[in-house]
Design an enzyme around this catalytic site. Sequence first.
Site, PDB file in Angstrom:
ATOM      1  N   PRO A   2      44.121  43.616  44.471  1.00 37.45           N
ATOM      2  CA  PRO A   2      44.838  42.416  44.941  1.00 37.45           C
ATOM      3  C   PRO A   2      46.122  42.213  44.138  1.00 37.45           C
ATOM      4  O   PRO A   2      46.088  42.234  42.913  1.00 37.45           O
ATOM      5  CB  PRO A   2      43.852  41.276  44.676  1.00 37.45           C
ATOM      6  CG  PRO A   2      42.527  41.930  44.454  1.00 37.45           C
ATOM      7  CD  PRO A   2      42.815  43.294  43.910  1.00 37.45           C
ATOM      8  N   GLU A   3      47.246  42.079  44.842  1.00 37.25           N
ATOM      9  CA  GLU A   3      48.518  41.844  44.164  1.00 37.25           C
ATOM     10  C   GLU A   3      48.875  40.359  44.273  1.00 37.25           C
ATOM     11  O   GLU A   3      48.159  39.587  44.900  1.00 37.25           O
ATOM     12  CB  GLU A   3      49.598  42.744  44.765  1.00 37.25           C
ATOM     13  CG  GLU A   3      49.242  44.223  44.557  1.00 37.25           C
ATOM     14  CD  GLU A   3      50.450  45.132  44.572  1.00 37.25           C
ATOM     15  OE1 GLU A   3      51.504  44.717  44.069  1.00 37.25           O
ATOM     16  OE2 GLU A   3      50.341  46.254  45.087  1.00 37.25           O
ATOM     17  N   HIS A  89      26.808  42.137  44.516  1.00 33.82           N
ATOM     18  CA  HIS A  89      28.136  42.172  43.901  1.00 33.82           C
ATOM     19  C   HIS A  89      28.753  40.786  43.722  1.00 33.82           C
ATOM     20  O   HIS A  89      29.945  40.663  43.468  1.00 33.82           O
ATOM     21  CB  HIS A  89      29.075  43.047  44.729  1.00 33.82           C
ATOM     22  CG  HIS A  89      28.591  44.466  44.855  1.00 33.82           C
ATOM     23  ND1 HIS A  89      28.356  45.266  43.751  1.00 33.82           N
ATOM     24  CD2 HIS A  89      28.272  45.208  45.935  1.00 33.82           C
ATOM     25  CE1 HIS A  89      27.922  46.439  44.157  1.00 33.82           C
ATOM     26  NE2 HIS A  89      27.853  46.439  45.475  1.00 33.82           N
ATOM     27  N   ARG A 107      33.484  46.239  41.485  1.00 30.15           N
ATOM     28  CA  ARG A 107      33.815  47.054  40.308  1.00 30.15           C
ATOM     29  C   ARG A 107      33.811  46.259  39.007  1.00 30.15           C
ATOM     30  O   ARG A 107      33.905  46.839  37.933  1.00 30.15           O
ATOM     31  CB  ARG A 107      35.160  47.747  40.534  1.00 30.15           C
ATOM     32  CG  ARG A 107      35.078  48.701  41.736  1.00 30.15           C
ATOM     33  CD  ARG A 107      36.368  49.419  41.982  1.00 30.15           C
ATOM     34  NE  ARG A 107      36.727  50.282  40.859  1.00 30.15           N
ATOM     35  CZ  ARG A 107      37.854  50.976  40.796  1.00 30.15           C
ATOM     36  NH1 ARG A 107      38.728  50.901  41.782  1.00 30.15           N
ATOM     37  NH2 ARG A 107      38.114  51.746  39.760  1.00 30.15           N
ATOM     38  N   ARG A 152      65.929  47.129  28.940  1.00 28.31           N
ATOM     39  CA  ARG A 152      64.863  48.103  29.165  1.00 28.31           C
ATOM     40  C   ARG A 152      65.430  49.437  29.628  1.00 28.31           C
ATOM     41  O   ARG A 152      66.204  49.492  30.576  1.00 28.31           O
ATOM     42  CB  ARG A 152      63.876  47.546  30.229  1.00 28.31           C
ATOM     43  CG  ARG A 152      63.272  46.198  29.868  1.00 28.31           C
ATOM     44  CD  ARG A 152      62.347  46.299  28.667  1.00 28.31           C
ATOM     45  NE  ARG A 152      61.264  47.224  28.945  1.00 28.31           N
ATOM     46  CZ  ARG A 152      60.106  46.878  29.507  1.00 28.31           C
ATOM     47  NH1 ARG A 152      59.904  45.621  29.841  1.00 28.31           N
ATOM     48  NH2 ARG A 152      59.186  47.787  29.733  1.00 28.31           N
TER      49      ARG A 152
END
Length: 272
Positions: A2-3, A89, A107, A152
Site C-alpha cells: 500500500p502506497e 490473518h 505478512r 542529494r
Amino acid sequence: MPELPEVEVTRRSFAERIRGARILGARLGKPLRWPLGLEPAHLAGRTVLEVGRRGKYLLLRLDQGVLLLHLGMSGSLSFQPGPQPPGPHDHFDLHTSHGVLRLHDPRRFGAVVWSPALDADPARRLLATLGVEPLDDGQFDPGAFHAGLKARRAPIKQVLLAGDVVVGVGNIYASEALFLAGIRPTVRASRLSRPRADRLHAAIREVLARAVQRGGSTLRDFSSATGESGHFQLEAAVYGRAGQPCVRCGAPLRQIRQGQRSTFFCPACQRP
Ligand SMILES: [Zn+2]
C-alpha cells in the site's frame, strides 16, 4: 505494497464513521512488526477524536494518547458495524461503539503502536525522518523541494523513494511523476534545475491527487476499509508497460533496475 494514496483512501473510508466512538476493547492476533506498547485492555474507555495521517502512518488520535497504524507490505483495514470472528490473518481488532476496526495482514509487516502523544516516543521516533507531505499545500513548497534535491547526489528516482525530501512517493508514483515531468529517473537529484524541479513538484502532486481521487491503486492485497478497490494502475502511463509504445511519442518504453526496484521510462520523452 500500500502506497500513500491507498493509505489516504483507507483513512477517508472510515475516518468519519469512527470519529467520536468509544473504545470497548482490543484484540491482538499474532505479533506484528512492532509491539502495541500497552495492555490492549487499557484502551477501553478511551474515545477516538479523529483519524489523521502522516506519510503512510494512520494516526488515531484518542482522548488519551494516539494509535499509529501502518499497513506494512500486505495490510488492509476494514471497519465493520458488528464483530465478525477473526480469520487467521486478522491480527488486530479495535472494538468501538461505532464498529470494529480490523487489521488484516498476511505478512505481518504492518503494525499498531500506542504512543502517549505525537511528540513523545515511540511516535516521535517513528515519524522523525519523514519528509514533507506532498498532498499538503502549506508544507510542499517548490523552492524547498528544489533545495532538498540540490543536497542529494543519488538518482532522482531513488531520492523520491527514500522519503526524506518528500514522503510517500512510492515506486509506481515515482515512475509516473518523472514521466509527467519529462525527467529521466537516473538523473542525479542535485543536477535538476529549478524549472525541472518545479515540473516534478507539480507532477508529484498531480499523480498522487489523481490516485487518491480514483481510490488508490489496484494492488493485490489492498482493499479500502469498505472493501472497494481502486483503479489507478489501469491508468499508468509507464509503470508496468516495458516494451509498449509511449502514450506521448510512441517510442518503446524501457525498464531498468534501480536499488532493487523496477523503474519504467520513455527514453525519448524523459531527458537525462
Ligand atoms: Zn515518449
